[in-house]
Design a protein around this motif. Structure first.
Motif, PDB file in Angstrom:
ATOM      1  N   HIS A 271       0.852  -1.205   0.000  1.00 38.46           N
ATOM      2  CA  HIS A 271       0.000   0.000   0.000  1.00 38.46           C
ATOM      3  C   HIS A 271       0.883   1.248   0.000  1.00 38.46           C
ATOM      4  N   CYS A 272       1.714   1.340  -1.033  1.00 37.15           N
ATOM      5  CA  CYS A 272       2.782   2.346  -1.112  1.00 37.15           C
ATOM      6  C   CYS A 272       2.243   3.777  -1.056  1.00 37.15           C
ATOM      7  N   THR A 273       3.083   4.663  -0.516  1.00 31.96           N
ATOM      8  CA  THR A 273       2.765   6.086  -0.560  1.00 31.96           C
ATOM      9  C   THR A 273       2.737   6.563  -2.004  1.00 31.96           C
ATOM     10  N   HIS A 274       3.775   6.248  -2.757  1.00 29.67           N
ATOM     11  CA  HIS A 274       3.813   6.525  -4.193  1.00 29.67           C
ATOM     12  C   HIS A 274       3.566   5.197  -4.899  1.00 29.67           C
ATOM     13  N   ALA A 275       2.340   4.960  -5.285  1.00 31.68           N
ATOM     14  CA  ALA A 275       1.923   3.657  -5.815  1.00 31.68           C
ATOM     15  C   ALA A 275       1.910   3.688  -7.337  1.00 31.68           C
ATOM     16  N   ALA A 276       2.866   2.994  -7.940  1.00 29.31           N
ATOM     17  CA  ALA A 276       2.961   2.970  -9.395  1.00 29.31           C
ATOM     18  C   ALA A 276       1.744   2.333 -10.032  1.00 29.31           C
ATOM     19  N   CYS A 277       1.129   1.344  -9.341  1.00 32.15           N
ATOM     20  CA  CYS A 277      -0.058   0.696  -9.910  1.00 32.15           C
ATOM     21  C   CYS A 277      -1.175   1.707 -10.143  1.00 32.15           C
ATOM     22  N   LEU A 278      -1.295   2.681  -9.242  1.00 36.41           N
ATOM     23  CA  LEU A 278      -2.301   3.735  -9.412  1.00 36.41           C
ATOM     24  C   LEU A 278      -1.971   4.614 -10.615  1.00 36.41           C
ATOM     25  N   ASP A 279      -0.681   4.907 -10.787  1.00 32.11           N
ATOM     26  CA  ASP A 279      -0.264   5.823 -11.854  1.00 32.11           C
ATOM     27  C   ASP A 279      -0.551   5.269 -13.244  1.00 32.11           C
ATOM     28  N   VAL A 280      -0.445   3.934 -13.399  1.00 30.55           N
ATOM     29  CA  VAL A 280      -0.541   3.368 -14.742  1.00 30.55           C
ATOM     30  C   VAL A 280      -1.929   2.824 -15.071  1.00 30.55           C
ATOM     31  N   CYS A 281      -2.835   2.735 -14.092  1.00 29.81           N
ATOM     32  CA  CYS A 281      -4.155   2.154 -14.352  1.00 29.81           C
ATOM     33  C   CYS A 281      -4.978   3.068 -15.262  1.00 29.81           C
ATOM     34  N   PRO A 282      -5.391   2.601 -16.443  1.00 25.29           N
ATOM     35  CA  PRO A 282      -6.099   3.473 -17.383  1.00 25.29           C
ATOM     36  C   PRO A 282      -7.588   3.623 -17.108  1.00 25.29           C
ATOM     37  N   THR A 283      -8.159   2.760 -16.264  1.00 28.60           N
ATOM     38  CA  THR A 283      -9.606   2.770 -16.067  1.00 28.60           C
ATOM     39  C   THR A 283     -10.033   3.331 -14.710  1.00 28.60           C
ATOM     40  N   GLY A 284      -9.075   3.559 -13.806  1.00 29.89           N
ATOM     41  CA  GLY A 284      -9.428   3.991 -12.456  1.00 29.89           C
ATOM     42  C   GLY A 284      -9.874   2.843 -11.578  1.00 29.89           C
ATOM     43  N   ALA A 285      -9.591   1.610 -12.013  1.00 27.68           N
ATOM     44  CA  ALA A 285      -9.963   0.459 -11.202  1.00 27.68           C
ATOM     45  C   ALA A 285      -9.203   0.462  -9.872  1.00 27.68           C
ATOM     46  N   LEU A 286      -7.970   0.930  -9.896  1.00 28.12           N
ATOM     47  CA  LEU A 286      -7.191   1.083  -8.670  1.00 28.12           C
ATOM     48  C   LEU A 286      -7.421   2.481  -8.116  1.00 28.12           C
TER      49      LEU A 286
ATOM     50  N   CYS B  32     -11.999  -3.052 -13.413  1.00 23.60           N
ATOM     51  CA  CYS B  32     -10.762  -3.568 -14.007  1.00 23.60           C
ATOM     52  C   CYS B  32     -11.048  -4.220 -15.361  1.00 23.60           C
ATOM     53  N   ASN B  33     -10.255  -3.846 -16.363  1.00 28.95           N
ATOM     54  CA  ASN B  33     -10.436  -4.433 -17.701  1.00 28.95           C
ATOM     55  C   ASN B  33      -9.393  -5.500 -18.017  1.00 28.95           C
ATOM     56  N   GLY B  34      -8.541  -5.811 -17.038  1.00 22.35           N
ATOM     57  CA  GLY B  34      -7.569  -6.876 -17.226  1.00 22.35           C
ATOM     58  C   GLY B  34      -6.395  -6.512 -18.098  1.00 22.35           C
ATOM     59  N   CYS B  35      -6.124  -5.206 -18.284  1.00 29.48           N
ATOM     60  CA  CYS B  35      -5.019  -4.806 -19.163  1.00 29.48           C
ATOM     61  C   CYS B  35      -3.667  -5.270 -18.619  1.00 29.48           C
ATOM     62  N   GLY B  36      -3.544  -5.346 -17.307  1.00 32.66           N
ATOM     63  CA  GLY B  36      -2.313  -5.843 -16.704  1.00 32.66           C
ATOM     64  C   GLY B  36      -1.186  -4.845 -16.596  1.00 32.66           C
ATOM     65  N   TYR B  37      -1.429  -3.559 -16.896  1.00 35.42           N
ATOM     66  CA  TYR B  37      -0.349  -2.569 -16.804  1.00 35.42           C
ATOM     67  C   TYR B  37       0.226  -2.468 -15.388  1.00 35.42           C
ATOM     68  N   CYS B  38      -0.632  -2.685 -14.407  1.00 37.07           N
ATOM     69  CA  CYS B  38      -0.195  -2.531 -13.021  1.00 37.07           C
ATOM     70  C   CYS B  38       0.725  -3.658 -12.570  1.00 37.07           C
TER      71      CYS B  38
END
Length: 318
Positions: free
Chosen positions: A143-158, A173-179
């Protein structure tokens, strides 16, 4: 860099921000998280079971590697809590501990001696002291302070919750897997046969009802401690100081510092050896920290190409 650019960069890395406020919760409660004290973990895996039961996570089998008693191997879409078993051989000492301390080395020695007596692998020194210890640690999403998974999610699922935690909305989640490759800890994963990503939510539904997460509630030794993050950091530093005073000089904190590469983790650990021993990266960095400079370089390259194209067009002989 302008002030606005500075603020955008700090959202990716830099000084620890008010994560809940930045996510749109001006009256948010204090940020909460986990402090996992591995020096008192007994490897019972109650946290794994409680996590699966509360969150209705599919059973993913018992997959012994043949090299360890660990039967879940690592975090994944169907394992949100993973208790690592690390068996070590070496000349481990037995420090004198106070009455309120857990003598992890003596406990490991007693376990190793029993194993050796039963014909196991633990070697025993001439003075009868075993040379085996087990390190156990319950791993989880940071649950990082600077969470890269949030930065790259294109749908706002995170999204970031009012408690400062990071949660996946499976219906978005659309399953793109970028995170998946964006996470510096390799925590988040896609579920086989589903395609969407899944990970620890820090029991967001329980937090909203004023309850502590299921894993912390079930831990019999209080190895997993839940509470306001700043209080946990103070408690963890005091615990390390006590262990050092008791002779456990290898005790150290991992992920608690806001100055580290992810701005401080919302789930941090007290370790008894190097992070790599537990399968943790020694110097994790938020993978999106270079995005601002990358976009600037890309924009500069695009402008240069456009200028060259325009120049070649106007220089054509007529």
């Amino acid at each position: 860099m302008t002030e606005g650019a500075d603020r955008r960069a700090n959202a990716l890395y830099g000084p620890e921000p008010d994560v809940s406020g930045a996510a749109g919760y001006p009256d948010a409660p204090p940020r909460v998280g986990f402090f996992t004290d591995t020096s008192v973990c007994i490897g019972c895996k109650a946290c794994e079971v409680a996590c699966k039961e509360w969150n209705a996570i599919p059973e993913d089998g018992l997959e012994l590697t043949g090299m360890s008693y660990d039967n879940t191997r690592g975090l994944g879409a169907d394992t949100w809590r993973h208790v690592a078993f690390v068996e070590q051989r070496g000349p481990f000492g037995t420090p004198e501990a106070g009455h309120d301390e857990v003598d992890v080395f003596a406990a490991a020695s007693r376990l190793g001696a029993g194993t050796a007596a039963a014909g196991g692998i633990a070697p025993v020194s001439p003075d009868g002291r075993t040379e085996l210890r087990w390190l156990m640690a319950s791993d989880v999403c940071k649950h990082c302070t600077h969470a890269a998974c949030l930065d790259v999610c294109p749908t706002g699922a995170l999204f970031r919750t009012e408690f400062g935690t990071v949660v996946v909305q499976q219906d978005v989640c659309n399953g793109c897997g970028y995170c998946v490759p964006a996470c510096p800890y390799g925590v988040i994963a896609r579920r086989e046969g589903d395609g969407r990503v899944w990970k620890c939510t820090l029991c967001y539904d329980r937090l909203g009802a004023g309850l502590e997460p299921a894993c912390a509630k079930s831990c019999p030794t209080e190895s997993i401690q839940f509470g306001p993050l700043e209080e946990l950091r103070e408690r963890a530093r005091a615990r390390v100081a006590r262990l050092h005073a008791a002779g456990v000089t290898d005790a150290r904190l991992y992920g608690e510092s806001p100055e580290d590469g992810v701005g401080g983790a919302g789930a941090f650990f007290l370790l008894l050896d190097e992070p790599e021993v537990y399968g943790l990266p020694p110097d994790p960095r938020v993978t999106t920290r270079d995005l601002p400079s990358m976009w600037r370089h890309a924009a500069a390259a695009a402008v240069t190409l456009a200028a060259l194209a325009a120049g070649s067009f106007f220089r054509r002989p007529r």
